[in-house]
Design a protein around this motif. Structure first.
Motif, PDB file in Angstrom:
ATOM      1  N   UNK A  37       7.201  -5.872  13.384  1.00  0.00           N
ATOM      2  CA  UNK A  37       5.881  -6.492  13.281  1.00  0.00           C
ATOM      3  C   UNK A  37       4.814  -5.433  13.021  1.00  0.00           C
ATOM      4  N   UNK A  38       4.886  -4.316  13.727  1.00  0.00           N
ATOM      5  CA  UNK A  38       3.913  -3.235  13.511  1.00  0.00           C
ATOM      6  C   UNK A  38       4.063  -2.641  12.123  1.00  0.00           C
ATOM      7  N   UNK A  39       5.309  -2.441  11.701  1.00  0.00           N
ATOM      8  CA  UNK A  39       5.550  -1.846  10.388  1.00  0.00           C
ATOM      9  C   UNK A  39       5.007  -2.718   9.273  1.00  0.00           C
ATOM     10  N   UNK A  40       5.099  -4.031   9.434  1.00  0.00           N
ATOM     11  CA  UNK A  40       4.692  -4.962   8.383  1.00  0.00           C
ATOM     12  C   UNK A  40       3.250  -5.443   8.538  1.00  0.00           C
ATOM     13  N   UNK A  41       2.479  -4.757   9.358  1.00  0.00           N
ATOM     14  CA  UNK A  41       1.101  -5.191   9.611  1.00  0.00           C
ATOM     15  C   UNK A  41       0.237  -5.142   8.367  1.00  0.00           C
ATOM     16  N   UNK A  48       0.953  -5.743  -7.681  1.00  0.00           N
ATOM     17  CA  UNK A  48       1.180  -6.671  -6.579  1.00  0.00           C
ATOM     18  C   UNK A  48       1.207  -5.893  -5.266  1.00  0.00           C
ATOM     19  N   UNK A  49       0.243  -6.122  -4.365  1.00  0.00           N
ATOM     20  CA  UNK A  49       0.236  -5.383  -3.097  1.00  0.00           C
ATOM     21  C   UNK A  49       1.524  -5.555  -2.286  1.00  0.00           C
ATOM     22  N   UNK A  50       2.114  -6.740  -2.332  1.00  0.00           N
ATOM     23  CA  UNK A  50       3.362  -6.930  -1.582  1.00  0.00           C
ATOM     24  C   UNK A  50       4.500  -6.118  -2.181  1.00  0.00           C
ATOM     25  N   UNK A  51       4.549  -6.048  -3.517  1.00  0.00           N
ATOM     26  CA  UNK A  51       5.549  -5.195  -4.164  1.00  0.00           C
ATOM     27  C   UNK A  51       5.261  -3.730  -3.854  1.00  0.00           C
ATOM     28  N   UNK A  52       3.982  -3.366  -3.800  1.00  0.00           N
ATOM     29  CA  UNK A  52       3.607  -1.998  -3.466  1.00  0.00           C
ATOM     30  C   UNK A  52       4.087  -1.632  -2.067  1.00  0.00           C
ATOM     31  N   UNK A  53       3.995  -2.579  -1.138  1.00  0.00           N
ATOM     32  CA  UNK A  53       4.429  -2.314   0.237  1.00  0.00           C
ATOM     33  C   UNK A  53       5.895  -1.894   0.303  1.00  0.00           C
ATOM     34  N   UNK A  54       6.715  -2.464  -0.560  1.00  0.00           N
ATOM     35  CA  UNK A  54       8.152  -2.165  -0.493  1.00  0.00           C
ATOM     36  C   UNK A  54       8.445  -0.693  -0.751  1.00  0.00           C
ATOM     37  N   UNK A  55       7.579  -0.016  -1.504  1.00  0.00           N
ATOM     38  CA  UNK A  55       7.794   1.425  -1.738  1.00  0.00           C
ATOM     39  C   UNK A  55       7.586   2.235  -0.467  1.00  0.00           C
ATOM     40  N   UNK A  56       6.807   1.707   0.473  1.00  0.00           N
ATOM     41  CA  UNK A  56       6.542   2.456   1.700  1.00  0.00           C
ATOM     42  C   UNK A  56       7.117   1.769   2.933  1.00  0.00           C
ATOM     43  N   UNK A  57       7.956   0.775   2.719  1.00  0.00           N
ATOM     44  CA  UNK A  57       8.552   0.073   3.856  1.00  0.00           C
ATOM     45  C   UNK A  57       9.268   1.056   4.781  1.00  0.00           C
ATOM     46  N   UNK A  58      10.087   1.941   4.220  1.00  0.00           N
ATOM     47  CA  UNK A  58      10.825   2.899   5.059  1.00  0.00           C
ATOM     48  C   UNK A  58       9.883   3.820   5.817  1.00  0.00           C
ATOM     49  N   UNK A  59       8.802   4.230   5.176  1.00  0.00           N
ATOM     50  CA  UNK A  59       7.830   5.095   5.843  1.00  0.00           C
ATOM     51  C   UNK A  59       7.195   4.374   7.021  1.00  0.00           C
ATOM     52  N   UNK A  60       6.827   3.122   6.808  1.00  0.00           N
ATOM     53  CA  UNK A  60       6.215   2.339   7.888  1.00  0.00           C
ATOM     54  C   UNK A  60       7.224   2.041   9.004  1.00  0.00           C
ATOM     55  N   UNK A  61       8.457   1.772   8.634  1.00  0.00           N
ATOM     56  CA  UNK A  61       9.451   1.408   9.650  1.00  0.00           C
ATOM     57  C   UNK A  61       9.807   2.600  10.528  1.00  0.00           C
ATOM     58  N   UNK A  62       9.792   3.798   9.964  1.00  0.00           N
ATOM     59  CA  UNK A  62      10.095   4.950  10.812  1.00  0.00           C
ATOM     60  C   UNK A  62       8.863   5.374  11.633  1.00  0.00           C
ATOM     61  N   UNK A  63       7.694   4.830  11.295  1.00  0.00           N
ATOM     62  CA  UNK A  63       6.466   5.203  11.993  1.00  0.00           C
ATOM     63  C   UNK A  63       6.145   4.291  13.172  1.00  0.00           C
ATOM     64  N   UNK A  64       6.859   3.156  13.294  1.00  0.00           N
ATOM     65  CA  UNK A  64       6.531   2.204  14.346  1.00  0.00           C
ATOM     66  C   UNK A  64       7.796   1.700  15.029  1.00  0.00           C
ATOM     67  N   UNK A  65       7.630   1.272  16.275  1.00  0.00           N
ATOM     68  CA  UNK A  65       8.773   0.807  17.064  1.00  0.00           C
ATOM     69  C   UNK A  65       9.266  -0.552  16.611  1.00  0.00           C
ATOM     70  N   UNK A  66       8.354  -1.432  16.184  1.00  0.00           N
ATOM     71  CA  UNK A  66       8.729  -2.814  15.883  1.00  0.00           C
ATOM     72  C   UNK A  66       8.505  -3.145  14.411  1.00  0.00           C
TER      73      UNK A  66
END
Length: 526
Positions: free
Chosen positions: A436-440, A416-434
């Protein structure tokens, strides 16, 4: 393990593997295992000696492995047409060039040093097993586990770089080694996994203090996950990644910059980092006064540090830049042979907070000629002089594992791509200010998320020796390189399908004709 004692092994075990006498001596005539393996200290010095070889320029000490895992891809280029990085970066490698050594670094040097460690690991395992003089059963299990980890690590590199190759786990004479053929890749991979599982089962969660440079059980698990992924065994890969994410003491740091803090080199995200120390040298080359080979100081930051002669963009400001650097106790005294590639610099998202450590094109207010990857810099002149750095060499970190878990989840049957995203949520959130950008990249289908992972690994792990390995296992190296524009040479024109592997060096073929008998094309290079 920042200690001068690691050099002791040089005078005891198998130094002949680094020279032309590779097939002229019998190891049993050089070392007497019956007398050397008479204590726990003896055995541990053998293990420390194997770590010392890992720190050679041909492997982790300079950019030996960087050449094969980063150069010639889409992240790193040299800032000039330097000869010793050209064969890999420009895809002009052949059997004869594989033997050409510059600064103790060549395909041949890498091959020999990997097999030196394997040979020493085999001897250590054989002599420690059942040897009560070495210590308790727990002590012996740990020494054997560490030796099997180092053997598995080296065979993993051999498997990745050459594919089928000589594979042996016994104590053999050089005469016996000289007639070994190439073992098939599946057999090698199975042996590596067996070694690494034993290491994971018997090594510690982590090592502290002066033992911090040792590989833990989780370093073994990382390599296992990478092998499963290359084999497209996605569920096994995900299971191994989850063991690391859920059971190891490691965690993602709040910011990307903290991961590369030079004053916190054993931070919680680092799974394994080889330690180095200044001013510890064991061999010197008169052609390069003051530079050590096979020592315990690190060359690699000098390869990423800029040269003042190349900078800044406005050459009239060179003196002012030099003054500004000196005022801060810094210097542009590196080689600049590892800079951000043209493609990488142009495509790195401008809203990505990781950009500031991966693309530096202005420093102290001066525009630079080349974009540099500053996360590997150390410009401090007093603490880190040229070619004599104490900076650790990061090998594996948890950010990589999180990305691996996301890829495995996306690729596994029923993933599941959405489940896959959760493994990198922290990586994306520390890489972007907002948010919305992290969850793009949330809500993508499998193919879209697959392509997002291609880029995410590129931005997150730039220059950390993963890129060509990734492009090869994804089957897209040729397509990526052919569609790039480079500053020097023409790798996009030169690359061929067989460049996913290296040639076995000509000297090795001459020493052991069986290697060519097993594959007359030598991985496509003839």
């Amino acid at each position: 393990m920042k200690t001068k004692n690691i050099i002791l092994y040089v005078f005891i075990v198998f130094t002949y593997f680094g020279c032309e006498r590779f097939l002229e001596e019998d190891p049993r005539a050089i070392v007497s295992p019956e007398t050397f393996f008479a204590s726990e200290n003896d055995a541990r010095q053998m293990v420390q000696g194997m770590y010392a070889i890992l720190k050679n320029n041909s492997l982790y000490g300079q950019v030996g492995l960087d050449h094969f895992y980063d150069n010639g891809a889409d992240i790193i280029e040299p800032n000039r047409a330097a000869n010793f990085v050209e064969p890999i970066g420009n895809y002009s490698m052949n059997e004869a060039l594989a033997d050409v050594s510059v600064q103790k670094m060549s395909v041949s040097d890498t091959w020999k040093d990997l097999y030196r460690i394997i040979h020493n690991a085999n001897l250590t395992i054989f002599r420690v097993a059942g040897n009560e003089a070495v210590g308790s059963q727990d002590v012996r299990d740990e020494i054997i586990a560490e030796s099997r980890f180092l053997r598995g690590l080296c065979y993993w590199h051999i498997w990745s770089l050459w594919g089928a190759a000589p594979y042996y786990t016994e104590v053999l004479t050089l005469e016996e080694i000289s007639v070994l053929g190439r073992t098939d890749e599946a057999t090698i991979a199975a042996g590596i996994l067996e070694d690494l599982q034993y290491a994971q089962d018997n090594l510690e969660n982590q090592y502290d203090g002066d033992q911090s440079g040792r590989a833990s059980k989780w370093a073994a698990a990382v390599i296992m996950a990478k092998i499963y992924m290359k084999q497209q065994q996605w569920q096994l890969g995900l299971d191994k990644c989850l063991e690391i994410l859920n059971q190891s003491p490691h965690r993602l740091l709040p910011t990307y910059n903290e991961v590369f803090d030079q004053f916190n080199e054993y931070n919680a995200e680092i799974i394994w980092s080889l330690d180095f120390a200044r001013d510890i040298n064991s061999q010197f080359d008169p052609a390069f006064p003051g530079r050590s080979f096979a020592g315990n100081n690190n060359w690699r930051p000098s390869m990423f540090n800029p040269r003042l002669r190349d900078e800044p963009l406005n050459t009239d400001e060179r003196g002012a830049l030099g003054d500004a650097l000196r005022d801060g106790g810094e210097a542009f005294n590196g080689t600049g042979l590892q800079v951000a590639s043209k493609d990488f610099a142009e495509k790195f998202p401008t809203n990505d907070l990781r950009r500031e450590l991966n693309i530096v094109d202005n420093y102290l207010g001066f525009d630079l000629v080349f974009p540099y990857i500053a996360k590997f810099w150390n410009l401090e002149l007093d603490r880190s002089p040229r070619f004599n750095h104490s900076d650790n060499r990061m090998v594996f970190r948890l950010g990589d594992v999180a990305l691996m878990a996301a890829e495995c989840e996306n690729e596994r049957p029923g993933g599941n791509p959405n489940a896959a995203f959760e493994y990198i949520r922290e990586i994306r959130e520390r890489a972007y200010e907002t948010q919305e950008e992290a969850e793009a990249i949330l809500g993508l289908n499998q193919q879209q998320f697959r392509e997002a992972i291609y880029d995410e690994r590129k931005w997150e792990l730039a220059g950390e020796c993963h890129r060509r390995y990734d492009l090869i296992r994804w089957g897209i190296l040729l397509d990526v390189v052919q569609n790039l524009e480079y500053r020097f040479w023409k790798p996009n024109e030169n690359i061929r399908p067989w460049h996913v592997k290296l040639p076995i060096p000509l000297q090795e073929l001459e020493n052991n004709p069986q290697l060519l008998a097993d594959d007359p094309t030598n991985n496509g290079y003839r």
